[in-house]
Design a protein around this motif. Sequence first.
Motif, PDB file in Angstrom:
ATOM      1  N   VAL A 198      44.225  34.000  79.117  1.00 58.17           N
ATOM      2  CA  VAL A 198      43.641  33.011  79.287  1.00 58.17           C
ATOM      3  C   VAL A 198      42.434  32.269  78.321  1.00 58.17           C
ATOM      4  O   VAL A 198      41.621  33.168  78.028  1.00 58.17           O
ATOM      5  N   VAL A 199      42.889  31.024  77.107  1.00 58.76           N
ATOM      6  CA  VAL A 199      41.909  30.929  75.962  1.00 58.76           C
ATOM      7  C   VAL A 199      41.184  29.839  76.274  1.00 58.76           C
ATOM      8  O   VAL A 199      41.661  28.857  76.852  1.00 58.76           O
ATOM      9  N   GLY A 200      40.168  29.996  76.249  1.00 57.03           N
ATOM     10  CA  GLY A 200      38.944  28.632  76.289  1.00 57.03           C
ATOM     11  C   GLY A 200      39.426  27.602  76.152  1.00 57.03           C
ATOM     12  O   GLY A 200      39.761  28.045  74.252  1.00 57.03           O
ATOM     13  N   ASN A 201      39.353  25.917  76.000  1.00 53.37           N
ATOM     14  CA  ASN A 201      39.339  25.157  74.759  1.00 53.37           C
ATOM     15  C   ASN A 201      38.281  25.080  73.724  1.00 53.37           C
ATOM     16  O   ASN A 201      38.210  24.241  72.798  1.00 53.37           O
ATOM     17  N   HIS A 202      37.031  25.707  74.528  1.00 50.25           N
ATOM     18  CA  HIS A 202      35.526  25.760  73.421  1.00 50.25           C
ATOM     19  C   HIS A 202      36.177  26.528  72.416  1.00 50.25           C
ATOM     20  O   HIS A 202      35.623  26.396  70.895  1.00 50.25           O
ATOM     21  N   LEU A 203      38.027  27.143  72.068  1.00 48.55           N
ATOM     22  CA  LEU A 203      37.610  27.862  71.411  1.00 48.55           C
ATOM     23  C   LEU A 203      38.509  27.746  71.124  1.00 48.55           C
ATOM     24  O   LEU A 203      39.230  26.969  69.546  1.00 48.55           O
ATOM     25  N   ALA A 204      40.080  26.634  71.120  1.00 50.73           N
ATOM     26  CA  ALA A 204      41.487  27.171  70.849  1.00 50.73           C
ATOM     27  C   ALA A 204      41.421  25.452  70.566  1.00 50.73           C
ATOM     28  O   ALA A 204      41.815  24.994  69.561  1.00 50.73           O
ATOM     29  N   HIS A 223      30.040  32.205  64.708  1.00 46.56           N
ATOM     30  CA  HIS A 223      30.192  31.081  65.988  1.00 46.56           C
ATOM     31  C   HIS A 223      29.970  32.193  67.127  1.00 46.56           C
ATOM     32  O   HIS A 223      29.639  31.398  68.298  1.00 46.56           O
ATOM     33  N   GLY A 224      29.751  33.525  66.882  1.00 48.75           N
ATOM     34  CA  GLY A 224      29.540  34.106  68.293  1.00 48.75           C
ATOM     35  C   GLY A 224      30.582  35.079  68.803  1.00 48.75           C
ATOM     36  O   GLY A 224      30.440  35.870  69.957  1.00 48.75           O
ATOM     37  N   ALA A 246      35.443  22.230  67.165  1.00 48.75           N
ATOM     38  CA  ALA A 246      35.519  21.339  66.299  1.00 48.75           C
ATOM     39  C   ALA A 246      34.680  21.867  64.525  1.00 48.75           C
ATOM     40  O   ALA A 246      35.549  21.374  64.158  1.00 48.75           O
ATOM     41  N   GLU A 247      34.156  23.167  64.280  1.00 46.83           N
ATOM     42  CA  GLU A 247      33.463  23.488  63.265  1.00 46.83           C
ATOM     43  C   GLU A 247      34.387  25.258  62.776  1.00 46.83           C
ATOM     44  O   GLU A 247      34.223  25.124  61.998  1.00 46.83           O
ATOM     45  N   LEU A 248      35.710  25.371  63.850  1.00 49.30           N
ATOM     46  CA  LEU A 248      36.069  26.548  63.155  1.00 49.30           C
ATOM     47  C   LEU A 248      37.775  26.180  62.832  1.00 49.30           C
ATOM     48  O   LEU A 248      38.081  25.015  62.701  1.00 49.30           O
ATOM     49  N   SER A 249      38.605  27.026  61.601  1.00 52.84           N
ATOM     50  CA  SER A 249      38.825  26.130  61.184  1.00 52.84           C
ATOM     51  C   SER A 249      40.993  27.001  61.567  1.00 52.84           C
ATOM     52  O   SER A 249      40.172  27.689  63.022  1.00 52.84           O
ATOM     53  N   LEU A 250      41.700  26.778  60.949  1.00 55.62           N
ATOM     54  CA  LEU A 250      42.718  26.834  61.788  1.00 55.62           C
ATOM     55  C   LEU A 250      43.473  28.020  61.647  1.00 55.62           C
ATOM     56  O   LEU A 250      43.742  28.953  62.884  1.00 55.62           O
ATOM     57  N   VAL A 251      42.733  28.428  60.291  1.00 60.34           N
ATOM     58  CA  VAL A 251      43.322  29.868  60.547  1.00 60.34           C
ATOM     59  C   VAL A 251      42.239  31.053  61.823  1.00 60.34           C
ATOM     60  O   VAL A 251      42.723  32.381  62.318  1.00 60.34           O
TER      61      VAL A 251
END
Length: 351
Positions: free
Chosen positions: A38-44, A95-96, A47-52
């Motif tokens: 289960v992966v949250g949309n806040h990570l997937a 980003h914690g 808006a500020e994290l790169s795709l890598v």
Amino acid sequence: MDTQHDIALPHALAAIPGPVPPSGVLHAVIPHTSRFTVVGNHLAQHAELSLVAIGIGVHIQSLPAGSKVGIKALAARFPEGEVKIACALRELEAHGYLHRTRVRLPKGRVATRTVFCNQPGAALRGGMVPVVGPAVRSTAPAPTLVREHIRVPEPTPVAVPEPTAVPEPTPVPEPTAVPEPRPVPEAVPVPKPVPVPEAPHAPVRLPSRTAPTQPRRPLPHPHALTPELRQASSAFLADLRRHAEELVLSEQDVEELMPGVAAWLERDATTDAIRRALTADLPQPLKHPARLVRHRLTALLPPPLPGAHDLASPRRAPVTPFQTCDGCERAFRSHDPGHCRDCRARYGEAA
């Protein structure tokens, strides 16, 4: 009739609930029954994290506890280089999502402890719950069970009415109905997640970056350490600080290095030659003079001088001259003139 039509896509589109958008991505959602995370949309959809960084965060969240997630391990697993992976890990840490701390082990070693938080916002509010074992994995979909704190209702005080005055001599109050306590529902136990065996992976062995340490060569020793050689070697080593201020040796160093100088003197090396070999091109600053002298006495040891018989030119073997046979006029090697071997055999048979 010979053209094949793929009917899987129309069936998948028909299974999508609601109106189908005219453009953009369509989701054919099939429920997972095993090996899912289960992966949250806040990570997937950060808006500020790169795709890598998002991909590495999802990969780390899907790994079981105890897996190696260092830069070397991730670089051996994925085609991205160590620099790009290090930048992605720093993004997750900023980003914690990732926390890396250095802890001291019981035997004095220092290790890096890595903690991945799937909800950084909840961790800041104090709602982080440590998870022991792999990430959220299950072999079958199960309903989410939440453990709640159920408060037991306190018994409410019952007002007992005062007895009214009646003409009877003994007033008897009517019994009041006391509410029975409600049964406390038992807490529903939360089932423990069943770990799913990971696919076996071949161990990745990183190449060693350091060359193997060569064993140190022993200090040379003379064949016969005479008192004269001992005295001359000790005096030579004690006199080195006059020619190079850095080469200050202790009495123990002089006693240990004395056989090496004696080996040079035994091989007919002059004191000036030994002094030039030990004092030329000294490193600055020189921290260990005794080690430098030991290394140069061992590595620069000259070979013994050759003797007179070694320098003499090699003698050539005597060469047998050619002779002409008196019978057949053939050439053959012999110190005396006469006949060749065939003529001697023929004349011997005739005789």
